[in-house]
Each structure stands twice: as structure tokens, then as C-alpha cells.
Scaffold this motif. Structure first.
Motif, PDB file in Angstrom:
ATOM      1  N   LYS A   1      49.990 -67.131  51.890  1.00  0.00           N
ATOM      2  CA  LYS A   1      49.688 -67.486  53.392  1.00  0.00           C
ATOM      3  C   LYS A   1      50.119 -68.682  53.534  1.00  0.00           C
ATOM      4  O   LYS A   1      49.558 -69.855  53.058  1.00  0.00           O
ATOM      5  N   ASP A   2      51.195 -68.900  54.243  1.00  0.00           N
ATOM      6  CA  ASP A   2      51.607 -70.403  54.789  1.00  0.00           C
ATOM      7  C   ASP A   2      51.495 -70.869  55.912  1.00  0.00           C
ATOM      8  O   ASP A   2      51.886 -70.278  56.798  1.00  0.00           O
ATOM      9  N   PHE A   3      50.514 -71.953  55.930  1.00  0.00           N
ATOM     10  CA  PHE A   3      50.043 -72.379  57.427  1.00  0.00           C
ATOM     11  C   PHE A   3      51.066 -73.532  57.563  1.00  0.00           C
ATOM     12  O   PHE A   3      50.829 -74.715  57.311  1.00  0.00           O
ATOM     13  N   GLY A   4      52.277 -73.350  58.181  1.00  0.00           N
ATOM     14  CA  GLY A   4      53.251 -74.427  58.380  1.00  0.00           C
ATOM     15  C   GLY A   4      53.296 -75.557  57.344  1.00  0.00           C
ATOM     16  O   GLY A   4      53.369 -76.591  57.458  1.00  0.00           O
ATOM     17  N   GLY A   5      53.652 -74.977  56.093  1.00  0.00           N
ATOM     18  CA  GLY A   5      54.052 -75.634  54.930  1.00  0.00           C
ATOM     19  C   GLY A   5      52.822 -75.704  53.735  1.00  0.00           C
ATOM     20  O   GLY A   5      52.799 -76.200  52.864  1.00  0.00           O
ATOM     21  N   LEU A   6      51.686 -75.410  54.633  1.00  0.00           N
ATOM     22  CA  LEU A   6      50.403 -75.533  53.716  1.00  0.00           C
ATOM     23  C   LEU A   6      50.185 -74.069  52.995  1.00  0.00           C
ATOM     24  O   LEU A   6      49.875 -73.166  53.929  1.00  0.00           O
ATOM     25  N   ASN A   7      50.134 -73.897  51.776  1.00  0.00           N
ATOM     26  CA  ASN A   7      50.247 -72.494  51.160  1.00  0.00           C
ATOM     27  C   ASN A   7      48.606 -72.348  50.908  1.00  0.00           C
ATOM     28  O   ASN A   7      48.146 -72.620  49.716  1.00  0.00           O
ATOM     29  N   ALA A   8      47.876 -71.758  51.864  1.00  0.00           N
ATOM     30  CA  ALA A   8      46.323 -71.659  52.007  1.00  0.00           C
ATOM     31  C   ALA A   8      46.107 -70.758  50.576  1.00  0.00           C
ATOM     32  O   ALA A   8      45.073 -70.771  50.185  1.00  0.00           O
ATOM     33  N   VAL A   9      47.021 -69.778  50.556  1.00  0.00           N
ATOM     34  CA  VAL A   9      46.752 -68.785  49.546  1.00  0.00           C
ATOM     35  C   VAL A   9      48.022 -68.731  48.885  1.00  0.00           C
ATOM     36  O   VAL A   9      49.061 -68.400  49.564  1.00  0.00           O
ATOM     37  N   ASP A  10      48.205 -68.923  47.638  1.00  0.00           N
ATOM     38  CA  ASP A  10      49.392 -69.389  47.109  1.00  0.00           C
ATOM     39  C   ASP A  10      50.111 -68.277  45.816  1.00  0.00           C
ATOM     40  O   ASP A  10      49.444 -68.777  44.585  1.00  0.00           O
ATOM     41  N   HIS A  11      50.589 -67.280  46.119  1.00  0.00           N
ATOM     42  CA  HIS A  11      50.788 -66.362  45.149  1.00  0.00           C
ATOM     43  C   HIS A  11      49.769 -66.058  44.220  1.00  0.00           C
ATOM     44  O   HIS A  11      49.860 -66.036  43.147  1.00  0.00           O
ATOM     45  N   LEU A  12      48.724 -65.433  44.875  1.00  0.00           N
ATOM     46  CA  LEU A  12      47.456 -65.085  44.275  1.00  0.00           C
ATOM     47  C   LEU A  12      47.346 -63.636  43.774  1.00  0.00           C
ATOM     48  O   LEU A  12      47.610 -62.839  44.654  1.00  0.00           O
ATOM     49  N   ASP A  13      47.256 -63.723  42.532  1.00  0.00           N
ATOM     50  CA  ASP A  13      46.805 -62.306  41.740  1.00  0.00           C
ATOM     51  C   ASP A  13      45.275 -62.147  41.725  1.00  0.00           C
ATOM     52  O   ASP A  13      44.922 -62.948  41.087  1.00  0.00           O
ATOM     53  N   PHE A  14      44.874 -61.157  42.114  1.00  0.00           N
ATOM     54  CA  PHE A  14      43.357 -60.803  42.021  1.00  0.00           C
ATOM     55  C   PHE A  14      43.292 -59.422  41.948  1.00  0.00           C
ATOM     56  O   PHE A  14      44.099 -58.639  42.427  1.00  0.00           O
ATOM     57  N   HIS A  15      41.989 -59.027  41.334  1.00  0.00           N
ATOM     58  CA  HIS A  15      41.716 -57.655  41.364  1.00  0.00           C
ATOM     59  C   HIS A  15      40.387 -57.685  41.254  1.00  0.00           C
ATOM     60  O   HIS A  15      39.290 -58.386  40.763  1.00  0.00           O
ATOM     61  N   ILE A  16      39.540 -56.461  41.764  1.00  0.00           N
ATOM     62  CA  ILE A  16      38.266 -56.167  41.693  1.00  0.00           C
ATOM     63  C   ILE A  16      38.136 -54.677  41.395  1.00  0.00           C
ATOM     64  O   ILE A  16      39.066 -53.826  41.901  1.00  0.00           O
TER      65      ILE A  16
ATOM     66  N   GLY B   1      40.911 -71.994  50.088  1.00  0.00           N
ATOM     67  CA  GLY B   1      41.646 -70.820  50.599  1.00  0.00           C
ATOM     68  C   GLY B   1      41.008 -69.557  50.343  1.00  0.00           C
ATOM     69  O   GLY B   1      41.527 -68.449  50.682  1.00  0.00           O
ATOM     70  N   LYS B   2      39.442 -69.384  50.135  1.00  0.00           N
ATOM     71  CA  LYS B   2      38.802 -68.432  49.826  1.00  0.00           C
ATOM     72  C   LYS B   2      38.583 -67.337  51.145  1.00  0.00           C
ATOM     73  O   LYS B   2      38.671 -66.196  51.141  1.00  0.00           O
ATOM     74  N   THR B   3      38.280 -67.913  52.454  1.00  0.00           N
ATOM     75  CA  THR B   3      38.193 -67.378  53.424  1.00  0.00           C
ATOM     76  C   THR B   3      39.515 -66.921  54.006  1.00  0.00           C
ATOM     77  O   THR B   3      39.604 -65.644  54.422  1.00  0.00           O
ATOM     78  N   THR B   4      40.613 -67.669  53.718  1.00  0.00           N
ATOM     79  CA  THR B   4      41.949 -67.112  53.983  1.00  0.00           C
ATOM     80  C   THR B   4      42.272 -65.960  53.451  1.00  0.00           C
ATOM     81  O   THR B   4      42.652 -64.907  53.949  1.00  0.00           O
ATOM     82  N   PHE B   5      41.738 -65.944  52.346  1.00  0.00           N
ATOM     83  CA  PHE B   5      41.905 -64.480  51.305  1.00  0.00           C
ATOM     84  C   PHE B   5      41.376 -63.394  51.741  1.00  0.00           C
ATOM     85  O   PHE B   5      41.795 -62.365  52.041  1.00  0.00           O
ATOM     86  N   PHE B   6      39.980 -63.566  52.379  1.00  0.00           N
ATOM     87  CA  PHE B   6      39.510 -62.534  53.019  1.00  0.00           C
ATOM     88  C   PHE B   6      40.134 -61.889  54.294  1.00  0.00           C
ATOM     89  O   PHE B   6      40.440 -61.137  54.635  1.00  0.00           O
ATOM     90  N   ASN B   7      40.560 -63.018  54.972  1.00  0.00           N
ATOM     91  CA  ASN B   7      41.175 -62.619  56.276  1.00  0.00           C
ATOM     92  C   ASN B   7      42.523 -61.914  55.929  1.00  0.00           C
ATOM     93  O   ASN B   7      43.073 -61.154  56.895  1.00  0.00           O
TER      94      ASN B   7
END
Ligand code: ATP
Ligand code: MG
Length: 266
Positions: free
Chosen positions: A12-27, A42-48
Motif C-alpha cells: 500500500k503506497d500512500f503517495g510515496g509512503l509504503n505503509a505496507v511494504d511488500h508484506l508476506d504474512f500468514h495465519i 502499518g498495522k491498521t493499514t494491513f487490516f484495511n
């Protein structure tokens, strides 16, 4: 076995700021995973991104065999992901019972409008939904049950509003519940109760739970696994002990400057 939820190189790129940056995750199904990290990590952004509130700029989110990217929040709820918010979002002018019933209407045929206008042909369904909502609320004992069922949500204490958000998330019959700082603003006793509630939701109700949490006592008490983020990246992952003692995590929380000062001092 495939993971219940997985993100691959999620961006997730907010105008140049990668709030979530190529995140690999699993549960995996049945796990309780805590997501930690300093403010702005970037935690809440990940949820969003998972729940379709924000569109992702790249990567994938897979849940239970479905690719979630491009789906609406409503469709994602229907597939079985529920969430609570960092700031409480309830229908303040509705009763406690109604707040939970609304959460379930994504499961019924009458939809949200049916919940509000109640045409006669939906009465049977409504009775079923009401019964289910009462059962969900019974899980919270006297905090939300009994005489409180018909009180307005805005009459509840802050801690009980947060509990009601969890009750509503349960009402959607989700497989996975995402909780964004459920203990925020709670006193130590209430925080302890939230930790034991998270455990009960998994052990007694079978939910898989991903929780963003700042209170390290809660993280320690509930987590099968901890994932730490900073600047949109995953910086550590493993048991609570491993992550809490990880040098990248300590540095992220203390800040580079503080770490250097500590080293200079020693
Ligand atoms: N809608 C938005 N538009 C622009 N930037 C945003 C938006 N939402 C979040 N950000 C930025 O993205 C980064 C990550 O924010 P996010 O809210 O995901 O952090 P967080 O880890 O949840 O932090 P906290 O612990 O404070 O809740 C921050 O730099 C934030 O300012
Ligand atoms: Mg947040």
C-alpha cells in the motif's frame, strides 16, 4: 494445509509512503497471532487492506481459497472475516442486542434494510437472528447480557463498548476475527479480561484471531505467534520470547538514537 489467510508481497503506497511494504504474512486455522509494532508501522493499514477498506497497490491476499483483492468489505465479511476497529464504531442509538443483530444480517436473506424496516415475511428470520444474538451476548455474561440487552449502546462504559464490538464481530459467523487494539483505553483488570476473552473465543468458539496489541502482557498471554512490523515491513516473527528479545524489534521501539545511546553508555 494451506494457510487460512495469507498475504504475498502486499503493498500500500500512500503517495510515496509504503505503509505496507511488500508484506508476506500468514495465519493458520485455530491460531492466535499478535501483530505488534510502533505507531505508524502499518498495522491498521494491513487490516484495511485485508478487509477491503483500502485497495492494495500490489500483491495478493488469499483467504480460505479466495483471492480477496478487489472484493468489497461486505463481500469479505460474507466470506468469513470480521473485525473490530481501533476507535469504537457502534450504532450508538441502537440497543446492544440490535447492534449484534445488525452484524448478523449479512448472513440472512433480508439484509440490512430488512433489519430496519422489518417486513412481515422476515419475522421468522428475525426471530432466529435475535436468538443467535442473545447467545453471542451471553458469552459476555453480565457485562452485556440480562437487563442490558435493550439498553442503548451509548449507555455502555468504554470497556463494554469494546466488548460489544467483539460480540458483533462474533455475530457474523466469521472464521477469522481481526481485532485492532482491543485493550486500548482499558484499565489493568479490564485488559486482563480481554486477554482471557481472546483465549476463550478461540478455545470455546473456534475462531482464528489476529490481534493488533500494544499491551505486551496481553501479547505474551494470548499469542501462539507474534509478528512485528516497522515501516510496513515484517521485522521479526516467532514466539513472544523470540520477538520481544529480537534486536530489530527493540531498536524499532526504542528508536535508533536511544539504542546507540544505550550502547555508548555501556
Ligand atoms: N488514509 C491514509 N492516507 C495517508 N496515509 C495514511 C493513511 N492511513 C495511514 N497512513 C499512514 O500510513 C502509515 C501507517 O499507518 P497505520 O495507521 O497503518 O499504522 P499503525 O501501525 O496502525 O499505527 P498505530 O499503532 O499508531 O495505530 C502511517 O505513516 C500513517 O500516517
Ligand atoms: Mg493502528
Amino acid at each position: 494445509m494451506p494457510h487460512l489467510l495469507e498475504s504475498r508481497r502486499l503493498l500500500k503506497d500512500f503517495g510515496g509512503l509504503n505503509a505496507v511494504d511488500h508484506l508476506d504474512f500468514h495465519i493458520d486455522e485455530g491460531e492466535i497471532v499478535s501483530l505488534i509494532g510502533p505507531n505508524g508501522a502499518g498495522k491498521t493499514t494491513f487490516f484495511n487492506l485485508i478487509t477491503g477498506f483500502y485497495p492494495a497497490d500490489d500483491g495478493k491476499v488469499l483467504f480460505d481459497g479466495h483471492n480477496l483483492l478487489g472484493l468489497s468489505p461486505y463481500q469479505i465479511t460474507e466470506l468469513g472475516i470480521a473485525r473490530t476497529f481501533q476507535t469504537v464504531r457502534l450504532f450508538q442509538e441502537m440497543t446492544i442486542l440490535e447492534n449484534v443483530m445488525v452484524g448478523q444480517h449479512c448472513r440472512g436473506r433480508s439484509g440490512v434494510l430488512g433489519a430496519v424496516f422489518r417486513p412481515p415475511r422476515y419475522r421468522a428470520e428475525e426471530a432466529r437472528i435475535r436468538k443467535k444474538a442473545e447467545e453471542q451476548l451471553a458469552f459476555f455474561g453480565s457485562r452485556l447480557g440480562g437487563y442490558r440487552l435493550d439498553q442503548m449502546a451509548n449507555s455502555l462504559s468504554y470497556a463494554n463498548r469494546r466488548r460489544l464490538e467483539i460480540a458483533r464481530a462474533m455475530g457474523t459467523e466469521a472464521k477469522l476475527i481481526l481485532m485492532d487494539e482491543p485493550s486500548a483505553g482499558m484499565n489493568p483488570k479490564e485488559t486482563e479480561e480481554i486477554a482471557s476473552l481472546i483465549g476463550k473465543l478461540r478455545d470455546e468458539r473456534g475462531f482464528t484471531i489476529l490481534v493488533i496489541e500494544h499491551d505486551m502482557k496481553v501479547v505474551k498471554g494470548v499469542s501462539d505467534r507474534v509478528v512485528a512490523m516497522d515501516y510496513g515491513h515484517k521485522i521479526a516473527e516467532g514466539t513472544y520470547e523470540n520477538v520481544a528479545n529480537d534486536e530489530h524489534v527493540i531498536e524499532a521501539y526504542l528508536g535508533r538514537k536511544a539504542t546507540r545511546e544505550d550502547q555508548d553508555a555501556s
